[in-house]
Design an enzyme around this catalytic site. Sequence first.
Site, short mmCIF file in Angstrom:
data_model
loop_
_atom_site.label_atom_id
_atom_site.label_comp_id
_atom_site.label_asym_id
_atom_site.label_seq_id
_atom_site.Cartn_x
_atom_site.Cartn_y
_atom_site.Cartn_z
N LYS A 82 0.83 -1.20 0.00
CA LYS A 82 0.00 0.00 0.00
C LYS A 82 0.87 1.25 0.00
O LYS A 82 1.90 1.31 0.68
CB LYS A 82 -0.91 -0.03 1.23
CG LYS A 82 -1.95 1.09 1.29
CD LYS A 82 -2.86 0.88 2.49
CE LYS A 82 -3.88 1.98 2.66
NZ LYS A 82 -4.76 1.75 3.82
N SER A 157 -9.39 2.50 3.11
CA SER A 157 -8.41 3.18 2.28
C SER A 157 -7.48 2.23 1.53
O SER A 157 -6.63 2.67 0.77
CB SER A 157 -7.57 4.13 3.14
OG SER A 157 -6.81 3.41 4.10
N SER A 181 -10.04 0.22 7.14
CA SER A 181 -9.46 0.34 5.80
C SER A 181 -9.00 -0.97 5.17
O SER A 181 -8.65 -0.99 3.99
CB SER A 181 -8.28 1.32 5.83
OG SER A 181 -8.73 2.61 6.08
#
Length: 484
Positions: A82, A157, A181
């Site tokens: 990420k 996210s 997330s």
Amino acid sequence: MSTPTAPHALTALEQAAAVRAGDLAPEELVRHHLARAEAFDESFGAFVTRTPEAALSAAAALRERSDAERASPLSGVPTAVKDLTDTAGVATTYGSKAFVAHVPTADAHSVSRLRAAGTISIGKTNTPEFGCCCYTDNDVKGPARNPWDPALSAGGSSGGSAVAVALGLVPVAHASDGGGSIRIPASACGLFGIKPSRGRVSSGPAGAEVTGLAVQGPLARSVRDAAALLDALAGPEPGDPHWAPPLPEGETFLGHADRSPGRLRIGRYASPAAEGVTVDPECVAAWEHASALLESLGHDVEDIPTPFGPEIGDHFVSAWGVQSLGYAVEPDREALLRPVTRAWREYGRTVSGERFAAAVTGMQRASRRAVRATAAYDVVLTPTLATVPRPVEYFDESGDPLVNLHRQSAFSAFTSPYNMTGQPAVNVPLYWTAGDVPIGVQLVGRPADEATLIALSAQLEEALPWRDRYARLLSASAPAALAG
């Protein structure tokens, strides 16, 4: 072993087994996934940055490692990190135009662990700016689109990681979770995702620990793959402010995926603590469906009161506003930030030290009450989301930021409380709507007890396998093939 199906349709553990057997070379596996990412990324927004040269170099270097070094269950498997997490020598933008030129000189501990496990990152996955939002969109890459219906958001996210895994651009991916997330995009994209216990995975050396809300963990299409990636990520580092107790000597999370969970006592609720949030009937249907499946497997499922009060919302908002200031932005670059990011940071600056201390204390008190209230249960079951996946445009930032923030509240109504408690929680993909959109359910474990969640989730996966659900996504060779 033989590989009768396309490499990307194999699980991560199957891919690693094919590498060990000599049926697939690491370079071949990496090239295959890079080509698939090239085909799909522009349409679905999985990656901010792809790193083909570094990935192929790492794959070639894997041949030079000793047999012992290549013994990891995931050795040779492509993955992705990420874009909130520092990776040495690779642009790490944090989803922000203010950091497009940022290239860290050191890996985050989690990235070092993934390298040590023999996984090979093919890039950095899409994330909202600073991970502030429960959808994935930014001014660097644009939105991450739901693989089941590209008109819908992939959630956030960790939306880019979820898209990459669901489409088979990588079999497993690194993600993080500060208010839902991992679980939110896992639900939206039909994946199994683990939010580990606080302290299970080190967020150092530069991770923000001001609230203790955020943790890092895996996204995968199977429970066993996620457990194996958690094994690779887990473990404290010197100086970490939070440590989760390790598994007993000789045990692994992957091993727990092959064990029976026994007969469990499961408490369930479907009314969020947040006031004014109405739970969509499809989300309730997914929760009822999971409850019936758990009972059919011999578990005791009981209704319980919501263990949190509405006051936790104010505590979380204050803490989240302050946490958004953890990224140091030069004053002349603040204008590059997106409206919702600026709104969070402007709000964070209004939170006094006294108010922030009260918010942290309030979260801790609420967490202790909730953990005590559910202590008699092995697992707690809730919907993951209070709403079905929304269109990408639903989270438009051109208007009043408060409208956007209120729209986000339903997405994290069931997930964010467990970032406060630090308990492990997973999203399990057991239910799809008539329109073929996945709706997940959340299972929450006792503090530091990922093992029970993994064993129970593996039992659910065996009872109602979801692997075949991905056939449409994984058989497509180009985005146009997913239409209809």
